[in-house]
Design a protein around this motif. Structure first.
Motif, PDB file in Angstrom:
ATOM      1  N   CYS A   4      41.061  34.749  35.614  1.00 54.52           N
ATOM      2  CA  CYS A   4      39.939  34.296  36.130  1.00 54.52           C
ATOM      3  C   CYS A   4      40.111  33.105  37.041  1.00 54.52           C
ATOM      4  O   CYS A   4      41.177  32.130  36.342  1.00 54.52           O
ATOM      5  N   LEU A   5      39.569  33.080  37.952  1.00 56.10           N
ATOM      6  CA  LEU A   5      39.832  31.874  38.949  1.00 56.10           C
ATOM      7  C   LEU A   5      39.422  30.367  38.240  1.00 56.10           C
ATOM      8  O   LEU A   5      39.701  29.370  38.687  1.00 56.10           O
ATOM      9  N   ASN A   6      38.248  30.648  37.404  1.00 55.67           N
ATOM     10  CA  ASN A   6      37.538  29.419  36.936  1.00 55.67           C
ATOM     11  C   ASN A   6      38.317  28.753  35.699  1.00 55.67           C
ATOM     12  O   ASN A   6      38.505  27.716  35.722  1.00 55.67           O
ATOM     13  N   CYS A   7      38.609  29.743  34.729  1.00 51.63           N
ATOM     14  CA  CYS A   7      39.221  29.279  33.260  1.00 51.63           C
ATOM     15  C   CYS A   7      40.491  29.606  33.257  1.00 51.63           C
ATOM     16  O   CYS A   7      41.341  29.211  32.324  1.00 51.63           O
ATOM     17  N   GLY A   8      41.334  30.507  34.064  1.00 51.66           N
ATOM     18  CA  GLY A   8      42.496  31.126  33.941  1.00 51.66           C
ATOM     19  C   GLY A   8      42.824  31.979  32.665  1.00 51.66           C
ATOM     20  O   GLY A   8      43.693  32.551  32.595  1.00 51.66           O
ATOM     21  N   ARG A   9      41.846  32.565  32.154  1.00 50.07           N
ATOM     22  CA  ARG A   9      41.831  33.581  31.189  1.00 50.07           C
ATOM     23  C   ARG A   9      42.405  34.786  31.858  1.00 50.07           C
ATOM     24  O   ARG A   9      42.082  35.542  32.788  1.00 50.07           O
ATOM     25  N   HIS A  10      43.246  35.366  30.965  1.00 53.15           N
ATOM     26  CA  HIS A  10      43.906  36.809  31.311  1.00 53.15           C
ATOM     27  C   HIS A  10      43.002  37.950  30.881  1.00 53.15           C
ATOM     28  O   HIS A  10      42.981  37.862  29.726  1.00 53.15           O
ATOM     29  N   HIS A  11      42.881  38.823  31.776  1.00 57.66           N
ATOM     30  CA  HIS A  11      42.206  40.053  31.450  1.00 57.66           C
ATOM     31  C   HIS A  11      42.955  41.199  31.849  1.00 57.66           C
ATOM     32  O   HIS A  11      43.619  41.410  32.789  1.00 57.66           O
ATOM     33  N   GLY A  26      31.763  32.584  31.807  1.00 54.25           N
ATOM     34  CA  GLY A  26      30.528  32.990  32.634  1.00 54.25           C
ATOM     35  C   GLY A  26      30.586  33.112  34.116  1.00 54.25           C
ATOM     36  O   GLY A  26      29.852  33.779  34.753  1.00 54.25           O
ATOM     37  N   GLU A  27      32.143  33.202  34.486  1.00 56.31           N
ATOM     38  CA  GLU A  27      32.319  33.374  35.984  1.00 56.31           C
ATOM     39  C   GLU A  27      32.629  35.001  36.059  1.00 56.31           C
ATOM     40  O   GLU A  27      32.848  35.740  35.068  1.00 56.31           O
ATOM     41  N   GLU A  28      31.863  35.375  37.053  1.00 52.42           N
ATOM     42  CA  GLU A  28      31.737  36.885  37.634  1.00 52.42           C
ATOM     43  C   GLU A  28      32.815  37.138  38.504  1.00 52.42           C
ATOM     44  O   GLU A  28      32.823  36.428  39.646  1.00 52.42           O
ATOM     45  N   LEU A  29      33.878  37.877  38.257  1.00 46.63           N
ATOM     46  CA  LEU A  29      35.088  38.100  39.152  1.00 46.63           C
ATOM     47  C   LEU A  29      34.898  39.591  39.724  1.00 46.63           C
ATOM     48  O   LEU A  29      34.410  40.373  39.374  1.00 46.63           O
ATOM     49  N   ASP A  30      34.771  39.312  41.004  1.00 44.36           N
ATOM     50  CA  ASP A  30      34.427  40.424  42.143  1.00 44.36           C
ATOM     51  C   ASP A  30      35.688  41.365  42.425  1.00 44.36           C
ATOM     52  O   ASP A  30      36.565  40.655  42.996  1.00 44.36           O
ATOM     53  N   LEU A  31      35.680  42.517  41.487  1.00 36.68           N
ATOM     54  CA  LEU A  31      36.897  43.228  41.717  1.00 36.68           C
ATOM     55  C   LEU A  31      36.816  44.341  42.865  1.00 36.68           C
ATOM     56  O   LEU A  31      37.673  45.446  42.792  1.00 36.68           O
ATOM     57  N   SER A  32      35.970  44.340  43.623  1.00 38.23           N
ATOM     58  CA  SER A  32      35.832  45.602  44.699  1.00 38.23           C
ATOM     59  C   SER A  32      36.882  45.559  45.496  1.00 38.23           C
ATOM     60  O   SER A  32      36.969  46.766  45.757  1.00 38.23           O
ATOM     61  N   GLU A  33      37.482  44.385  46.042  1.00 36.81           N
ATOM     62  CA  GLU A  33      38.704  44.875  46.866  1.00 36.81           C
ATOM     63  C   GLU A  33      39.765  45.691  46.204  1.00 36.81           C
ATOM     64  O   GLU A  33      40.344  46.394  46.566  1.00 36.81           O
ATOM     65  N   ILE A  34      40.025  45.402  44.714  1.00 38.34           N
ATOM     66  CA  ILE A  34      40.890  46.079  44.052  1.00 38.34           C
ATOM     67  C   ILE A  34      40.693  47.316  43.812  1.00 38.34           C
ATOM     68  O   ILE A  34      41.209  48.399  44.093  1.00 38.34           O
ATOM     69  N   SER A  35      39.418  47.695  43.505  1.00 36.12           N
ATOM     70  CA  SER A  35      38.672  48.869  43.224  1.00 36.12           C
ATOM     71  C   SER A  35      38.771  50.048  44.619  1.00 36.12           C
ATOM     72  O   SER A  35      39.184  50.975  44.600  1.00 36.12           O
ATOM     73  N   ASP A  36      38.323  49.450  45.591  1.00 40.58           N
ATOM     74  CA  ASP A  36      38.490  50.010  47.037  1.00 40.58           C
ATOM     75  C   ASP A  36      39.962  50.289  47.370  1.00 40.58           C
ATOM     76  O   ASP A  36      40.294  51.598  47.539  1.00 40.58           O
ATOM     77  N   ASN A  37      40.749  49.244  47.081  1.00 41.20           N
ATOM     78  CA  ASN A  37      42.188  49.672  47.310  1.00 41.20           C
ATOM     79  C   ASN A  37      42.792  50.662  46.622  1.00 41.20           C
ATOM     80  O   ASN A  37      43.410  51.619  46.932  1.00 41.20           O
TER      81      ASN A  37
END
Length: 134
Positions: free
Chosen positions: A74-81, A116-127
């Motif tokens: 996460c770019l906001n809190c740094g949490r690893h997913h 609460g941050e929404e991470l847009d993964l569309s670029e990863i998905s498209d790739n």
């Protein structure tokens, strides 16, 4: 000596369509012969290609991948997913991945972080989908 036998020579270099076909065939033959380990000799007036035979051991091809794993911070809190995509649609893969603490890649390409941050993964998905034909 018989004079009634005649040889007619036609220059195909004047016919652009036929010339292109012959050139394509020559290229394909060279590609095919250069990618094999069988013994071959190809010769024309300008070149001579020689390929020698050699014993080839059978190769065990790996199975098709059943899942793709990835990590996103996460770019906001740094949490690893830890995320995964099940390529085989096998429920056992979902069970194993979730036991490893991984979550399924979101269908809408938006990962909701606990902060609460929404991470847009569309670029990863498209790739992934374009590269792996998923």
């Amino acid at each position: 000596m018989r004079n009634d036998l005649q040889l007619k020579i036609v220059d195909i270099g004047d016919d652009v369509e036929v010339c292109e076909i012959v050139e394509r065939i020559q290229v394909l033959i060279r590609l095919i012969f250069s990618s094999s380990s069988a013994y071959k000799i190809i010769a024309d007036k300008d070149t001579k290609l020689v390929k020698s035979a050699m014993e080839v051991s059978p190769v065990n091809m790996p199975n098709e991948p059943t899942a793709i794993s990835m990590a996103v911070d996460c770019l906001n809190c740094g949490r690893h997913h830890e995320l995964y995509i099940n390529l085989s649609q096998n429920p056992q893969i979902d069970f194993e991945m979730q036991n490893q603490g991984k979550i399924p890649f979101p269908d809408d390409d938006i990962l909701q972080c606990e902060c609460g941050e929404e991470l847009d993964l569309s670029e990863i998905s498209d790739n992934l989908y374009n590269t792996n034909n998923i």
